[in-house]
Design a protein around this motif. Structure first.
Motif, PDB file in Angstrom:
ATOM      1  N   ASP A   1       1.821   4.720   1.045  1.00  0.00           N
ATOM      2  CA  ASP A   1       1.572   5.681   2.126  1.00  0.00           C
ATOM      3  C   ASP A   1       2.633   6.778   2.043  1.00  0.00           C
ATOM      4  O   ASP A   1       3.467   6.789   1.142  1.00  0.00           O
ATOM      5  CB  ASP A   1       1.567   4.986   3.488  1.00  0.00           C
ATOM      6  N   THR A   2       2.607   7.700   2.983  1.00  0.00           N
ATOM      7  CA  THR A   2       3.529   8.844   2.913  1.00  0.00           C
ATOM      8  C   THR A   2       4.985   8.412   3.042  1.00  0.00           C
ATOM      9  O   THR A   2       5.857   8.983   2.389  1.00  0.00           O
ATOM     10  CB  THR A   2       3.202   9.889   4.001  1.00  0.00           C
ATOM     11  N   ASN A   3       5.276   7.407   3.860  1.00  0.00           N
ATOM     12  CA  ASN A   3       6.666   6.940   3.985  1.00  0.00           C
ATOM     13  C   ASN A   3       7.147   6.281   2.698  1.00  0.00           C
ATOM     14  O   ASN A   3       8.290   6.481   2.284  1.00  0.00           O
ATOM     15  CB  ASN A   3       6.806   5.959   5.155  1.00  0.00           C
TER      16      ASN A   3
ATOM     17  N   GLU B   1       0.847  -1.195   0.000  1.00  0.00           N
ATOM     18  CA  GLU B   1       0.000   0.000   0.000  1.00  0.00           C
ATOM     19  C   GLU B   1       0.881   1.243   0.000  1.00  0.00           C
ATOM     20  O   GLU B   1       1.867   1.322   0.730  1.00  0.00           O
ATOM     21  CB  GLU B   1      -0.895   0.002   1.240  1.00  0.00           C
TER      22      GLU B   1
ATOM     23  N   ARG C   1       6.058   6.905  -0.309  1.00  0.00           N
ATOM     24  CA  ARG C   1       6.155   7.924  -1.376  1.00  0.00           C
ATOM     25  C   ARG C   1       7.553   8.530  -1.445  1.00  0.00           C
ATOM     26  O   ARG C   1       7.983   8.985  -2.489  1.00  0.00           O
ATOM     27  CB  ARG C   1       5.132   9.047  -1.159  1.00  0.00           C
TER      28      ARG C   1
ATOM     29  N   LYS D   1      -7.422   2.162  -1.848  1.00  0.00           N
ATOM     30  CA  LYS D   1      -6.121   2.745  -1.554  1.00  0.00           C
ATOM     31  C   LYS D   1      -5.130   2.277  -2.623  1.00  0.00           C
ATOM     32  O   LYS D   1      -5.169   1.130  -3.039  1.00  0.00           O
ATOM     33  CB  LYS D   1      -5.648   2.310  -0.174  1.00  0.00           C
TER      34      LYS D   1
ATOM     35  N   SER E   1      -5.531   1.764  -7.804  1.00  0.00           N
ATOM     36  CA  SER E   1      -6.466   1.991  -6.694  1.00  0.00           C
ATOM     37  C   SER E   1      -7.738   1.188  -6.888  1.00  0.00           C
ATOM     38  O   SER E   1      -8.736   1.434  -6.203  1.00  0.00           O
ATOM     39  CB  SER E   1      -6.804   3.475  -6.595  1.00  0.00           C
TER      40      SER E   1
ATOM     41  N   ARG F   1      -2.048   0.752  -4.490  1.00  0.00           N
ATOM     42  CA  ARG F   1      -1.096  -0.321  -4.189  1.00  0.00           C
ATOM     43  C   ARG F   1      -0.158  -0.493  -5.377  1.00  0.00           C
ATOM     44  O   ARG F   1      -0.528  -0.234  -6.510  1.00  0.00           O
ATOM     45  CB  ARG F   1      -1.829  -1.632  -3.930  1.00  0.00           C
TER      46      ARG F   1
END
Length: 106
Positions: A55-57, A53, A59, A73, A105, A75
């Motif tokens: 997420d901000t980390n 998934e 990215r 979400k 998504s 992936r």
């Protein structure tokens, strides 16, 4: 060296399946020698597992080259090109190149 690895990978994929068995083995050996040189200087290759998934980390470590929109979400559905990271000290890492991925998504 990272760009040379990319070139080597392109050449390898060109000869795979075209009866280039010996050439492919030589290119794989060349790639391994490039990887050894990078590892000696604290640089390693990394990828992101399919289905991860976004997420901000994550990215910070990926570059999305294509995305299929949807209501879910996002992936990772495909890795296009590996990333490279430089580890100077324990816990301190520098992203030299982000992993290029396709996401969905749906």
């Amino acid at each position: 060296l990272i760009k040379r690895i990319d070139l080597n990978d392109a050449l390898t994929s060109r000869y795979v399946g075209h009866n280039g068995g010996d050439i492919v083995k030589q290119l794989q050996t060349l790639r391994a020698s490039f990887e050894d040189i990078l590892l000696q200087h604290g640089v390693s290759e990394f990828d992101v597992a399919l289905g991860t998934e976004v997420d901000t980390n994550l990215r910070k470590r990926i570059a999305v080259v294509d995305s299929i929109p949807g209501k879910g979400k996002p992936r990772v559905v495909e890795t296009c090109r590996s990333g490279f990271i430089y580890s100077r000290e324990e816990g301190h890492e520098v992203i030299l190149r982000k992993v290029e991925v396709k996401t969905s998504s749906q």
